[in-house]
Design a protein around this motif. Structure first.
Motif, PDB file in Angstrom:
ATOM      1  N   ALA A 184       5.000   8.866  10.021  1.00 23.94           N
ATOM      2  CA  ALA A 184       5.557   9.956   9.219  1.00 23.94           C
ATOM      3  C   ALA A 184       4.554  11.107   9.039  1.00 23.94           C
ATOM      4  CB  ALA A 184       6.003   9.433   7.860  1.00 23.94           C
ATOM      5  N   GLY A 185       3.358  10.993   9.624  1.00 27.01           N
ATOM      6  CA  GLY A 185       2.388  12.077   9.582  1.00 27.01           C
ATOM      7  C   GLY A 185       1.302  11.957   8.531  1.00 27.01           C
ATOM      8  N   TYR A 186       1.214  10.826   7.876  1.00 32.54           N
ATOM      9  CA  TYR A 186       0.173  10.616   6.867  1.00 32.54           C
ATOM     10  C   TYR A 186      -0.997   9.850   7.470  1.00 32.54           C
ATOM     11  CZ  TYR A 186       3.757  11.662   3.390  1.00 32.54           C
ATOM     12  OH  TYR A 186       4.739  12.268   2.644  1.00 32.54           O
ATOM     13  N   ARG A 187      -2.153   9.988   6.838  1.00 35.79           N
ATOM     14  CA  ARG A 187      -3.221   9.039   7.077  1.00 35.79           C
ATOM     15  C   ARG A 187      -3.023   7.939   6.052  1.00 35.79           C
ATOM     16  NH1 ARG A 187      -8.320  12.937   7.657  1.00 35.79           N
ATOM     17  NH2 ARG A 187      -7.643  13.314   5.553  1.00 35.79           N
ATOM     18  N   ALA A 188      -3.070   6.717   6.482  1.00 41.02           N
ATOM     19  CA  ALA A 188      -2.804   5.589   5.587  1.00 41.02           C
ATOM     20  C   ALA A 188      -3.958   4.595   5.672  1.00 41.02           C
ATOM     21  CB  ALA A 188      -1.498   4.910   5.966  1.00 41.02           C
ATOM     22  N   TYR A 189      -4.398   4.151   4.502  1.00 45.68           N
ATOM     23  CA  TYR A 189      -5.523   3.231   4.398  1.00 45.68           C
ATOM     24  C   TYR A 189      -5.121   2.034   3.541  1.00 45.68           C
ATOM     25  CZ  TYR A 189      -8.150   7.433   5.665  1.00 45.68           C
ATOM     26  OH  TYR A 189      -8.612   8.557   6.295  1.00 45.68           O
ATOM     27  N   ALA A 190      -5.690   0.893   3.851  1.00 47.39           N
ATOM     28  CA  ALA A 190      -5.581  -0.298   3.006  1.00 47.39           C
ATOM     29  C   ALA A 190      -6.992  -0.882   2.932  1.00 47.39           C
ATOM     30  CB  ALA A 190      -4.600  -1.310   3.587  1.00 47.39           C
ATOM     31  N   ILE A 191      -7.433  -1.200   1.724  1.00 41.47           N
ATOM     32  CA  ILE A 191      -8.814  -1.630   1.520  1.00 41.47           C
ATOM     33  C   ILE A 191      -8.846  -2.997   0.846  1.00 41.47           C
ATOM     34  CG2 ILE A 191      -8.952  -0.389  -0.685  1.00 41.47           C
ATOM     35  CD1 ILE A 191     -11.913   0.203  -0.005  1.00 41.47           C
ATOM     36  N   ASP A 192      -9.799  -3.805   1.245  1.00 36.04           N
ATOM     37  CA  ASP A 192     -10.068  -5.065   0.549  1.00 36.04           C
ATOM     38  C   ASP A 192     -11.089  -4.785  -0.539  1.00 36.04           C
ATOM     39  OD1 ASP A 192      -8.436  -6.720   2.056  1.00 36.04           O
ATOM     40  OD2 ASP A 192     -10.048  -7.435   3.350  1.00 36.04           O
ATOM     41  N   LEU A 193     -10.748  -5.076  -1.765  1.00 34.16           N
ATOM     42  CA  LEU A 193     -11.699  -4.920  -2.851  1.00 34.16           C
ATOM     43  C   LEU A 193     -12.847  -5.910  -2.680  1.00 34.16           C
ATOM     44  CD1 LEU A 193      -9.246  -4.557  -5.872  1.00 34.16           C
ATOM     45  CD2 LEU A 193     -10.548  -2.740  -4.736  1.00 34.16           C
ATOM     46  N   LEU A 194     -13.976  -5.584  -3.261  1.00 39.45           N
ATOM     47  CA  LEU A 194     -15.131  -6.479  -3.244  1.00 39.45           C
ATOM     48  C   LEU A 194     -14.696  -7.865  -3.718  1.00 39.45           C
ATOM     49  CD1 LEU A 194     -18.289  -6.607  -2.940  1.00 39.45           C
ATOM     50  CD2 LEU A 194     -18.351  -6.301  -5.422  1.00 39.45           C
ATOM     51  N   GLY A 195     -15.033  -8.892  -2.930  1.00 37.97           N
ATOM     52  CA  GLY A 195     -14.690 -10.261  -3.300  1.00 37.97           C
ATOM     53  C   GLY A 195     -13.355 -10.741  -2.757  1.00 37.97           C
ATOM     54  N   TYR A 196     -12.637  -9.891  -2.036  1.00 38.64           N
ATOM     55  CA  TYR A 196     -11.312 -10.261  -1.524  1.00 38.64           C
ATOM     56  C   TYR A 196     -11.252 -10.079  -0.015  1.00 38.64           C
ATOM     57  CZ  TYR A 196      -9.410 -10.448  -6.209  1.00 38.64           C
ATOM     58  OH  TYR A 196      -9.152 -10.794  -7.502  1.00 38.64           O
ATOM     59  N   GLY A 197     -10.309 -10.781   0.593  1.00 38.73           N
ATOM     60  CA  GLY A 197     -10.049 -10.619   2.016  1.00 38.73           C
ATOM     61  C   GLY A 197     -11.295 -10.790   2.845  1.00 38.73           C
ATOM     62  N   TYR A 198     -11.560  -9.785   3.687  1.00 39.50           N
ATOM     63  CA  TYR A 198     -12.698  -9.841   4.600  1.00 39.50           C
ATOM     64  C   TYR A 198     -13.881  -9.033   4.090  1.00 39.50           C
ATOM     65  CZ  TYR A 198      -9.259 -11.925   7.640  1.00 39.50           C
ATOM     66  OH  TYR A 198      -8.304 -12.752   8.164  1.00 39.50           O
ATOM     67  N   SER A 199     -13.843  -8.581   2.844  1.00 43.94           N
ATOM     68  CA  SER A 199     -14.977  -7.888   2.243  1.00 43.94           C
ATOM     69  C   SER A 199     -16.016  -8.907   1.774  1.00 43.94           C
ATOM     70  CB  SER A 199     -14.523  -7.030   1.054  1.00 43.94           C
ATOM     71  OG  SER A 199     -13.791  -5.909   1.510  1.00 43.94           O
ATOM     72  N   SER A 200     -17.228  -8.416   1.541  1.00 47.23           N
ATOM     73  CA  SER A 200     -18.305  -9.285   1.056  1.00 47.23           C
ATOM     74  C   SER A 200     -17.909  -9.958  -0.248  1.00 47.23           C
ATOM     75  CB  SER A 200     -19.573  -8.459   0.814  1.00 47.23           C
ATOM     76  OG  SER A 200     -20.071  -7.933   2.014  1.00 47.23           O
TER      77      SER A 200
END
Length: 138
Positions: free
Chosen positions: A56-72
């Motif tokens: 749709a023309g947006y830049r889209a981001y998804a982030i893992d907060l510290l301590g979750y997912g693949y983050s430290s």
């Protein structure tokens, strides 16, 4: 398996995983959407949203907060945690007062609302995560 590539961003000495889709040639002030997961999930929760927004023309981001997912996932307490913690840079000695309601619709007198994490010195708190997001967006 196919999917959105993972990227790493270093924040306060920690590796933070995020995903991004959309035209990176867009100007910095172009419309962007940042997805932030809730407790006990991670950025993969938005795997279907990112491509749709990018198309749709947006830049889209998804982030893992510290301590979750693949983050430290650093130790929650100790000197390293104190260096990361958003609580360290705030005066939390006087909890703010909040007016609370009751189930019957009445109001209770103002009560202090503790803002500190129950584990003293923990880096896993909403102040830390809000600083992480602010730095990511900047």
């Amino acid at each position: 398996p196919q999917g959105t590539p993972n990227r790493l961003w270093e924040w306060r000495g920690q590796q933070i995983r995020y995903q991004a889709l959309g035209d990176e040639r867009l100007p910095r002030d172009a419309l962007s959407v940042v997805f932030v997961h809730g407790l006990f999930v991670n950025a993969d929760h938005f795997r279907n949203n990112l491509p749709a927004l990018a198309e749709a023309g947006y830049r889209a981001y998804a982030i893992d907060l510290l301590g979750y997912g693949y983050s430290s996932k650093p130790s929650p307490t100790g000197p390293d945690a104190a260096a990361i913690s958003g609580e360290t840079r705030r005066d939390l000695s006087k909890p703010p007062l909040a007016d609370l309601g009751t189930a019957s619709g009445a109001r209770r007198p103002a009560v202090p609302v503790e803002q500190r994490h129950p584990v003293s010195g923990s880096c896993y708190n909403f102040f830390t995560w809000s600083e992480q997001l602010t730095d990511f967006i900047d």
